[in-house]
Design a protein around this motif. Structure first.
Motif, PDB file in Angstrom:
ATOM      1  N   CYS A  11      -1.426   1.975 -10.566  1.00 53.89           N
ATOM      2  CA  CYS A  11      -2.008   0.740 -10.468  1.00 53.89           C
ATOM      3  C   CYS A  11      -1.506   0.108 -11.813  1.00 53.89           C
ATOM      4  N   CYS A  12      -1.986  -1.096 -12.092  1.00 53.36           N
ATOM      5  CA  CYS A  12      -1.630  -1.932 -13.079  1.00 53.36           C
ATOM      6  C   CYS A  12      -2.999  -2.350 -13.771  1.00 53.36           C
ATOM      7  N   ILE A  13      -2.876  -2.263 -14.972  1.00 49.56           N
ATOM      8  CA  ILE A  13      -4.003  -2.735 -16.099  1.00 49.56           C
ATOM      9  C   ILE A  13      -3.664  -3.732 -17.074  1.00 49.56           C
ATOM     10  N   THR A  35       1.563   4.853 -19.396  1.00 47.13           N
ATOM     11  CA  THR A  35       1.666   3.475 -19.194  1.00 47.13           C
ATOM     12  C   THR A  35       3.088   3.050 -19.543  1.00 47.13           C
ATOM     13  N   ILE A  67      -6.383   6.478  -9.696  1.00 49.20           N
ATOM     14  CA  ILE A  67      -6.838   5.002 -10.038  1.00 49.20           C
ATOM     15  C   ILE A  67      -8.452   5.089 -10.302  1.00 49.20           C
ATOM     16  N   VAL A  70      -8.813   5.691 -14.047  1.00 49.58           N
ATOM     17  CA  VAL A  70      -8.400   4.381 -14.750  1.00 49.58           C
ATOM     18  C   VAL A  70      -9.609   3.545 -14.832  1.00 49.58           C
ATOM     19  N   MET A  71     -10.412   3.343 -13.665  1.00 49.85           N
ATOM     20  CA  MET A  71     -11.231   2.499 -13.380  1.00 49.85           C
ATOM     21  C   MET A  71     -12.700   2.874 -14.526  1.00 49.85           C
ATOM     22  N   GLU A  74     -11.461   1.015 -17.836  1.00 54.43           N
ATOM     23  CA  GLU A  74     -10.561  -0.486 -17.772  1.00 54.43           C
ATOM     24  C   GLU A  74     -11.292  -1.260 -16.777  1.00 54.43           C
ATOM     25  N   SER A  76      -9.840  -4.548 -15.717  1.00 51.59           N
ATOM     26  CA  SER A  76      -9.270  -5.246 -14.918  1.00 51.59           C
ATOM     27  C   SER A  76      -7.952  -4.122 -14.369  1.00 51.59           C
ATOM     28  N   VAL A  77      -8.354  -3.818 -13.210  1.00 54.61           N
ATOM     29  CA  VAL A  77      -7.355  -2.664 -12.201  1.00 54.61           C
ATOM     30  C   VAL A  77      -6.910  -3.188 -11.038  1.00 54.61           C
ATOM     31  N   PRO A  79      -4.753  -2.299  -7.998  1.00 52.36           N
ATOM     32  CA  PRO A  79      -4.203  -1.278  -7.464  1.00 52.36           C
ATOM     33  C   PRO A  79      -2.728  -1.435  -6.744  1.00 52.36           C
ATOM     34  N   PRO A 239     -11.044  -0.093  -6.457  1.00 54.48           N
ATOM     35  CA  PRO A 239     -10.557  -1.183  -6.842  1.00 54.48           C
ATOM     36  C   PRO A 239     -10.302  -2.153  -5.834  1.00 54.48           C
TER      37      PRO A 239
END
Length: 253
Positions: A11-13, A35, A67, A70-71, A74, A76-77, A79, A239
């Motif tokens: 995913c991207c954060i 990351t 994911i 991470v949520m 964070e 703003s996730v 996927p 996400p």
């Protein structure tokens, strides 16, 4: 011969800080989750063999497990779909750079939001009871029963069409009485295609984290009202899979 190693992304954060999300068992080994960065966008990744990843249950669960972890921290996730692996960190940075204009917008759209899933499954006894209350269906069933298989061919087709029409009417009622109130609490919602002969609703809801408790209460209230007739399958938080319209799946280089 050892496998060539690359970078598998989850995913991207939105962050400029290098982060570690612990370790995860990936391809039979404990791997650090780290990351890879470009500006304030970062891919969450592990070092992994460069190969085609097949969507088997364990692999899919590992992807989602990371994911979900991470949520927890964070806001703003975004996927990334299952199975994307790149040759090097530099290749991954190029990916982020290419996606960055899209990610800037997506980070704002998904910030402090989660996706909730709700599937409504009709109980067979109730569905059969409802359709059998129709006089037209009763008469058509009698007609089919009194004819041979060959002679009743078109009557059986008509009976099937009646059943489909009836099922569609119930789906519309469920959308009005269950999906409608939930849609009012959500930032966005989506009704996806149903699966199987008893599913009446396959809904996805994008909600603010602050409204999660109120959303849960509404689902519980609706479940109490409908529990004798249908089953609720309530999942999440996820996400925003159903609310990211830009295709982020990319091929390994």
């Amino acid at each position: 011969m050892s496998e060539q190693m690359g970078i598998y992304v989850f995913c991207c954060i939105q962050t400029t800080e290098e982060k570690s999300f612990g370790t995860v068992e990936f391809e039979g080994e404990e791997k650090e989750v780290f990351t890879v960065h470009h500006k304030d966008a970062a891919m969450v990744a592990v070092e992994a063999p460069i190969k085609i990843y097949h969507p088997k249950k364990k692999a899919l669960m590992t992807h989602q497990q990371v994911i979900s972890r991470v949520m927890e921290t964070e806001s703003s996730v975004v996927p990334i779909s299952f199975g994307n692996v790149f040759n090097t960190k530099e290749d991954t940075q190029v990916l982020i750079e290419n996606l960055y204009p899209q990610l800037e917008k997506l980070f704002v759209e998904v910030r402090d939001k989660i996706e909730i899933g709700l599937k409504i499954i009709g109980k067979r006894e109730w569905l059969e009871e409802q359709i059998n209350q129709s006089d037209r269906v009763k008469k058509k069933k009698e007609t089919v029963a009194n004819k041979s298989e060959a002679a009743g061919y078109f009557d059986r087709i008509q009976l099937g069409e009646m059943a489909r029409d009836f099922f569609t009417q119930i789906q519309k009622e469920i959308e009005t009485t269950i999906h409608g109130p939930l849609d009012q609490l959500a930032e966005a919602s989506q009704v996806n295609d149903t699966i199987g002969e008893k599913m009446l609703l396959n809904g996805a809801y994008l909600i603010d984290r602050e409204k999660e408790e109120a959303f849960d209460q509404k689902v519980n209230e609706l479940h109490e009202r409908w529990k004798e007739y249908v089953d609720f399958k309530y999942t999440g938080p996820w996400p925003a899979y159903n609310f990211i319209n830009i295709k982020l799946k990319v091929e390994a280089s």
